[in-house]
Design a protein around this motif. Structure first.
Motif, PDB file in Angstrom:
ATOM      1  N   VAL A 279      12.415 -54.294 -11.392  1.00  0.00           N
ATOM      2  CA  VAL A 279      12.331 -55.688 -11.290  1.00  0.00           C
ATOM      3  C   VAL A 279      11.204 -56.377 -11.775  1.00  0.00           C
ATOM      4  CG1 VAL A 279      12.804 -57.856  -9.395  1.00  0.00           C
ATOM      5  CG2 VAL A 279      14.023 -55.416  -9.393  1.00  0.00           C
ATOM      6  N   HIS A 280      11.485 -57.647 -12.498  1.00  0.00           N
ATOM      7  CA  HIS A 280      10.255 -58.367 -12.933  1.00  0.00           C
ATOM      8  C   HIS A 280      10.707 -59.863 -12.613  1.00  0.00           C
ATOM      9  CE1 HIS A 280       7.102 -60.022 -15.239  1.00  0.00           C
ATOM     10  NE2 HIS A 280       7.877 -60.649 -16.021  1.00  0.00           N
ATOM     11  N   ILE A 281       9.825 -60.386 -11.828  1.00  0.00           N
ATOM     12  CA  ILE A 281       9.990 -61.748 -11.419  1.00  0.00           C
ATOM     13  C   ILE A 281       8.908 -62.711 -12.411  1.00  0.00           C
ATOM     14  CG2 ILE A 281      10.081 -63.628  -9.590  1.00  0.00           C
ATOM     15  CD1 ILE A 281      12.005 -61.380  -9.553  1.00  0.00           C
ATOM     16  N   ASP A 282       9.445 -63.623 -13.207  1.00  0.00           N
ATOM     17  CA  ASP A 282       8.500 -64.209 -14.186  1.00  0.00           C
ATOM     18  C   ASP A 282       7.544 -64.830 -13.267  1.00  0.00           C
ATOM     19  OD1 ASP A 282       7.909 -65.382 -16.881  1.00  0.00           O
ATOM     20  OD2 ASP A 282       8.426 -67.372 -15.540  1.00  0.00           O
ATOM     21  N   GLY A 283       6.243 -64.743 -13.502  1.00  0.00           N
ATOM     22  CA  GLY A 283       5.067 -65.276 -12.763  1.00  0.00           C
ATOM     23  C   GLY A 283       4.339 -64.619 -11.570  1.00  0.00           C
ATOM     24  N   ASP A 284       4.970 -63.279 -11.549  1.00  0.00           N
ATOM     25  CA  ASP A 284       4.430 -62.395 -10.755  1.00  0.00           C
ATOM     26  C   ASP A 284       3.303 -61.439 -11.321  1.00  0.00           C
ATOM     27  OD1 ASP A 284       5.940 -63.063  -8.487  1.00  0.00           O
ATOM     28  OD2 ASP A 284       7.080 -61.085  -8.264  1.00  0.00           O
ATOM     29  N   ASP A 285       2.765 -62.056 -12.381  1.00  0.00           N
ATOM     30  CA  ASP A 285       1.575 -61.245 -13.181  1.00  0.00           C
ATOM     31  C   ASP A 285       2.176 -59.855 -13.354  1.00  0.00           C
ATOM     32  OD1 ASP A 285      -0.550 -62.852 -11.087  1.00  0.00           O
ATOM     33  OD2 ASP A 285       0.115 -63.364 -12.880  1.00  0.00           O
ATOM     34  N   ASP A 286       3.388 -59.596 -13.608  1.00  0.00           N
ATOM     35  CA  ASP A 286       4.063 -58.223 -14.007  1.00  0.00           C
ATOM     36  C   ASP A 286       3.543 -57.306 -12.911  1.00  0.00           C
ATOM     37  OD1 ASP A 286       2.492 -58.499 -17.341  1.00  0.00           O
ATOM     38  OD2 ASP A 286       4.653 -59.061 -16.620  1.00  0.00           O
ATOM     39  N   ARG A 287       3.744 -57.715 -11.791  1.00  0.00           N
ATOM     40  CA  ARG A 287       3.770 -56.684 -10.411  1.00  0.00           C
ATOM     41  C   ARG A 287       5.028 -56.172 -10.228  1.00  0.00           C
ATOM     42  NH1 ARG A 287       0.350 -60.247  -6.184  1.00  0.00           N
ATOM     43  NH2 ARG A 287       2.154 -61.869  -7.137  1.00  0.00           N
ATOM     44  N   ASP A 288       5.684 -55.752 -11.190  1.00  0.00           N
ATOM     45  CA  ASP A 288       7.118 -55.082 -10.854  1.00  0.00           C
ATOM     46  C   ASP A 288       6.749 -53.528 -10.954  1.00  0.00           C
ATOM     47  OD1 ASP A 288       7.987 -54.191 -13.810  1.00  0.00           O
ATOM     48  OD2 ASP A 288       6.527 -56.011 -13.863  1.00  0.00           O
ATOM     49  N   GLY A 289       7.930 -53.007 -10.279  1.00  0.00           N
ATOM     50  CA  GLY A 289       7.922 -51.533 -10.562  1.00  0.00           C
ATOM     51  C   GLY A 289       9.281 -50.973 -10.070  1.00  0.00           C
ATOM     52  N   VAL A 290       9.393 -49.764 -10.203  1.00  0.00           N
ATOM     53  CA  VAL A 290      10.597 -48.978  -9.836  1.00  0.00           C
ATOM     54  C   VAL A 290      10.973 -49.389  -8.344  1.00  0.00           C
ATOM     55  CG1 VAL A 290      11.635 -46.775  -9.599  1.00  0.00           C
ATOM     56  CG2 VAL A 290      10.052 -46.933 -11.257  1.00  0.00           C
ATOM     57  N   GLY A 298       5.488 -64.834  -6.576  1.00  0.00           N
ATOM     58  CA  GLY A 298       4.251 -65.721  -6.602  1.00  0.00           C
ATOM     59  C   GLY A 298       4.598 -66.741  -7.943  1.00  0.00           C
ATOM     60  N   GLY A 299       3.369 -67.075  -8.472  1.00  0.00           N
ATOM     61  CA  GLY A 299       3.477 -67.812  -9.612  1.00  0.00           C
ATOM     62  C   GLY A 299       4.318 -69.353  -9.335  1.00  0.00           C
ATOM     63  N   THR A 335      15.263 -59.112 -14.801  1.00  0.00           N
ATOM     64  CA  THR A 335      14.256 -60.041 -14.997  1.00  0.00           C
ATOM     65  C   THR A 335      14.670 -61.488 -14.526  1.00  0.00           C
ATOM     66  OG1 THR A 335      13.396 -58.784 -16.901  1.00  0.00           O
ATOM     67  CG2 THR A 335      12.702 -60.902 -16.714  1.00  0.00           C
ATOM     68  N   LEU A 336      13.995 -62.304 -13.648  1.00  0.00           N
ATOM     69  CA  LEU A 336      14.460 -63.303 -12.982  1.00  0.00           C
ATOM     70  C   LEU A 336      13.333 -64.311 -13.509  1.00  0.00           C
ATOM     71  CD1 LEU A 336      16.362 -64.808 -11.331  1.00  0.00           C
ATOM     72  CD2 LEU A 336      14.464 -64.352  -9.619  1.00  0.00           C
ATOM     73  N   THR A 337      13.618 -65.430 -14.306  1.00  0.00           N
ATOM     74  CA  THR A 337      13.003 -66.535 -14.949  1.00  0.00           C
ATOM     75  C   THR A 337      13.265 -67.734 -14.555  1.00  0.00           C
ATOM     76  OG1 THR A 337      12.616 -65.017 -17.020  1.00  0.00           O
ATOM     77  CG2 THR A 337      12.063 -67.067 -17.027  1.00  0.00           C
ATOM     78  N   GLN A 342      16.466 -74.744 -15.171  1.00  0.00           N
ATOM     79  CA  GLN A 342      17.458 -73.600 -15.083  1.00  0.00           C
ATOM     80  C   GLN A 342      16.646 -72.169 -14.620  1.00  0.00           C
ATOM     81  OE1 GLN A 342      18.980 -73.256 -19.027  1.00  0.00           O
ATOM     82  NE2 GLN A 342      17.227 -72.492 -19.898  1.00  0.00           N
ATOM     83  N   VAL A 343      17.494 -71.450 -14.033  1.00  0.00           N
ATOM     84  CA  VAL A 343      17.240 -70.261 -13.711  1.00  0.00           C
ATOM     85  C   VAL A 343      17.947 -69.114 -14.510  1.00  0.00           C
ATOM     86  CG1 VAL A 343      18.692 -70.013 -11.753  1.00  0.00           C
ATOM     87  CG2 VAL A 343      16.749 -68.543 -11.965  1.00  0.00           C
ATOM     88  N   VAL A 344      17.100 -67.978 -14.942  1.00  0.00           N
ATOM     89  CA  VAL A 344      17.655 -67.175 -15.938  1.00  0.00           C
ATOM     90  C   VAL A 344      17.681 -65.640 -15.425  1.00  0.00           C
ATOM     91  CG1 VAL A 344      17.982 -66.083 -18.343  1.00  0.00           C
ATOM     92  CG2 VAL A 344      17.293 -68.475 -17.874  1.00  0.00           C
ATOM     93  N   LEU A 345      18.752 -64.830 -15.468  1.00  0.00           N
ATOM     94  CA  LEU A 345      18.687 -63.547 -14.786  1.00  0.00           C
ATOM     95  C   LEU A 345      19.111 -62.604 -16.016  1.00  0.00           C
ATOM     96  CD1 LEU A 345      18.697 -61.279 -12.672  1.00  0.00           C
ATOM     97  CD2 LEU A 345      20.975 -61.710 -12.168  1.00  0.00           C
ATOM     98  N   ASP A 346      18.505 -61.663 -16.263  1.00  0.00           N
ATOM     99  CA  ASP A 346      18.649 -60.794 -17.385  1.00  0.00           C
ATOM    100  C   ASP A 346      18.702 -59.351 -16.863  1.00  0.00           C
ATOM    101  OD1 ASP A 346      18.591 -62.510 -19.847  1.00  0.00           O
ATOM    102  OD2 ASP A 346      16.400 -62.558 -19.195  1.00  0.00           O
ATOM    103  N   VAL A 347      19.739 -58.638 -17.007  1.00  0.00           N
ATOM    104  CA  VAL A 347      19.932 -57.319 -16.725  1.00  0.00           C
ATOM    105  C   VAL A 347      19.957 -56.503 -18.009  1.00  0.00           C
ATOM    106  CG1 VAL A 347      21.590 -55.808 -15.326  1.00  0.00           C
ATOM    107  CG2 VAL A 347      21.297 -58.279 -14.824  1.00  0.00           C
ATOM    108  N   ALA A 348      19.209 -55.584 -18.417  1.00  0.00           N
ATOM    109  CA  ALA A 348      19.296 -54.846 -19.536  1.00  0.00           C
ATOM    110  C   ALA A 348      19.242 -53.323 -19.301  1.00  0.00           C
ATOM    111  CB  ALA A 348      17.726 -54.994 -20.326  1.00  0.00           C
ATOM    112  N   ASP A 349      19.867 -52.460 -20.083  1.00  0.00           N
ATOM    113  CA  ASP A 349      19.964 -51.267 -19.725  1.00  0.00           C
ATOM    114  C   ASP A 349      19.728 -50.361 -21.098  1.00  0.00           C
ATOM    115  OD1 ASP A 349      22.657 -49.942 -20.826  1.00  0.00           O
ATOM    116  OD2 ASP A 349      23.123 -51.997 -19.637  1.00  0.00           O
TER     117      ASP A 349
END
Length: 412
Positions: A279-290, A298-299, A335-337, A342-349
């Motif tokens: 999961v990656h939340i836009d503005g979280d300073d890339d603090r995503d993980g499995v 934040g952000g 990825t949530l931006t 607007q808010v954008v949700l991307d689901v990539a595989d």
């Protein structure tokens, strides 16, 4: 018209008493005037009281009930006798015009008005010292005008009744249409909720239990792990079902923390040895993980409307269910931006991919509701859903939902 009747009757009686009180006919003329007033009052009261019980109304061209005809006949006969004995009571006929026009069918009413007018003309000529044309034209003109006004009013009332009936019918049809649309919308909502909760949960349980059966003899520990995971999915599915019955928010959102925390919880639940969900939340300073690892949101993300959060979470659930069942992917990224409007949700595989042009919104057999449900959710919010994929190169699903722009308060 009732007031006018009694005023004209009182005026005529006063005039007669002032000029003819000493004449022998005075007592019976006065008596007839009183009788006329009583009969008219009784007819007025009974006619006006009738709607409280049986309605006195009757269609045009039909005769009123016999009691109404008798009362009207008594009033007209008393007035006619009174006019013969005292012509000064002739103008009391004007309110009687309306009584006749109101009670009788048109032809009978016009004949009675003509008869009353003839008596008025005769009375006026009897009082006049000599013949005068205006004594004939005047009563006829008044009777014609009164009849024309009444007929016009009746036609206007009929048109108004027709318009009101049409309006009531239209409102009933509109209400029925709204009810049908509400039923269809609720059925669509129920189908999407069932697909995104119960159906997906049952599908996951089936896959896990089938995997446990395949490895039960060769690797009992792995089989037990599959069973424990299926039990966890069952518990979550039961919570979703209960909230679904009560029309509440998704269980992951109900725990608090907003959409970001719900996406991380979803990723943690869906991640296993075969599929890694990040999961990656836009503005979280890339603090995503499995499994949604990383710190809290934040952000510059701001709280989203409840409907948008629920829809995006359901879309993420549906997308992960499709990825697990169809793509053969080993890694997925959510990825949530949050943009200004607007808010954008991307689901990539990284799965096997497919041809998006071959995917339609129409369900096929018992399956195929997933993408259709996703499109319906974003469409209800005024958003868009796009799918980019190439066979052998994975897929990216993007859901875009418009939201109110976020305005930050200017520091003072």
């Amino acid at each position: 018209m009732h007031v006018v009747f009694f005023v004209l009757l009182a005026t005529s009686l006063t005039r007669f008493v002032q000029r003819h009180a000493e004449e022998p006919r005075a007592p019976w003329v006065i008596g007839l005037a009183v009788v006329l007033a009583v009969l008219y009052a009784i007819d007025t009261v009974l006619t006006d009281e009738a709607p409280r019980g049986a309605s006195p109304s009757h269609g045009r061209g039909s005769w009123p009930p016999a009691p109404r005809l008798i009362r009207l006949g008594a009033v007209v006969a008393t007035w006619a006798v009174l006019v013969v004995g005292a012509p000064s009571f002739a103008w009391v006929a004007v309110p009687l015009f309306y009584a006749a026009l109101r009670a009788l069918p048109p032809v009978a009413a016009y004949l009675l008005v003509a008869f009353l007018t003839l008596l008025v003309v005769s009375a006026q000529l009897a009082l006049a010292p000599r013949f005068s044309l205006d004594l004939v034209v005047g009563p006829v003109a008044v009777a014609t005008l009164a009849t024309a006004v009444f007929v016009h009013m009746r036609r206007q009332a009929a048109r108004q009744r027709a318009l009101i009936d049409d309006l009531i019918g239209t409102r009933r049809e509109l209400a029925a249409t709204e009810r049908r649309e509400g039923v269809l919308a609720e059925r669509q909502r129920l189908s999407m909720e069932i697909h995104d909760t119960l159906a997906q949960g049952l599908s996951s349980q089936q896959m896990l239990l089938q995997a446990a059966l395949r490895t039960w003899d060769a690797d009992p520990a792995k089989a037990r792990e599959h069973v424990r995971t299926a039990t966890s999915v069952t518990e979550h599915n039961l919570a979703e079902a209960r909230r679904f019955v009560h029309d509440l928010a998704p269980a992951d959102l109900a725990r608090g923390g907003g959409l970001e925390a719900a996406l991380r919880t979803l990723a943690a639940r869906e991640s296993d040895a075969g599929l890694s969900v990040r999961v990656h939340i836009d503005g979280d300073d890339d603090r995503d993980g499995v499994g949604g690892g990383g710190g809290g949101g934040g952000g510059r993300t701001v709280p989203l409307p409840d409907r948008a959060q629920s829809a995006l979470l359901r879309i993420a659930q549906g997308a992960l269910a499709n990825i697990r069942e169809h793509s053969g992917a080993t890694a997925t990224a959510l990825t949530l931006t949050r943009l200004d409007d607007q808010v954008v949700l991307d689901v990539a595989d990284n799965g096997r991919g497919f041809d998006p042009a071959a995917v339609t919104d129409a369900p096929s057999g018992e399956r195929g509701h997933g993408i259709r449900a996703m499109r319906a959710r974003v469409r209800q919010l005024g958003g868009t859903l796009t799918i980019e994929s190439t066979p052998g190169e994975g897929a990216v699903l993007t859901a875009t939902v418009p939201v109110a722009p976020h305005t930050e308060e200017t520091p003072r």
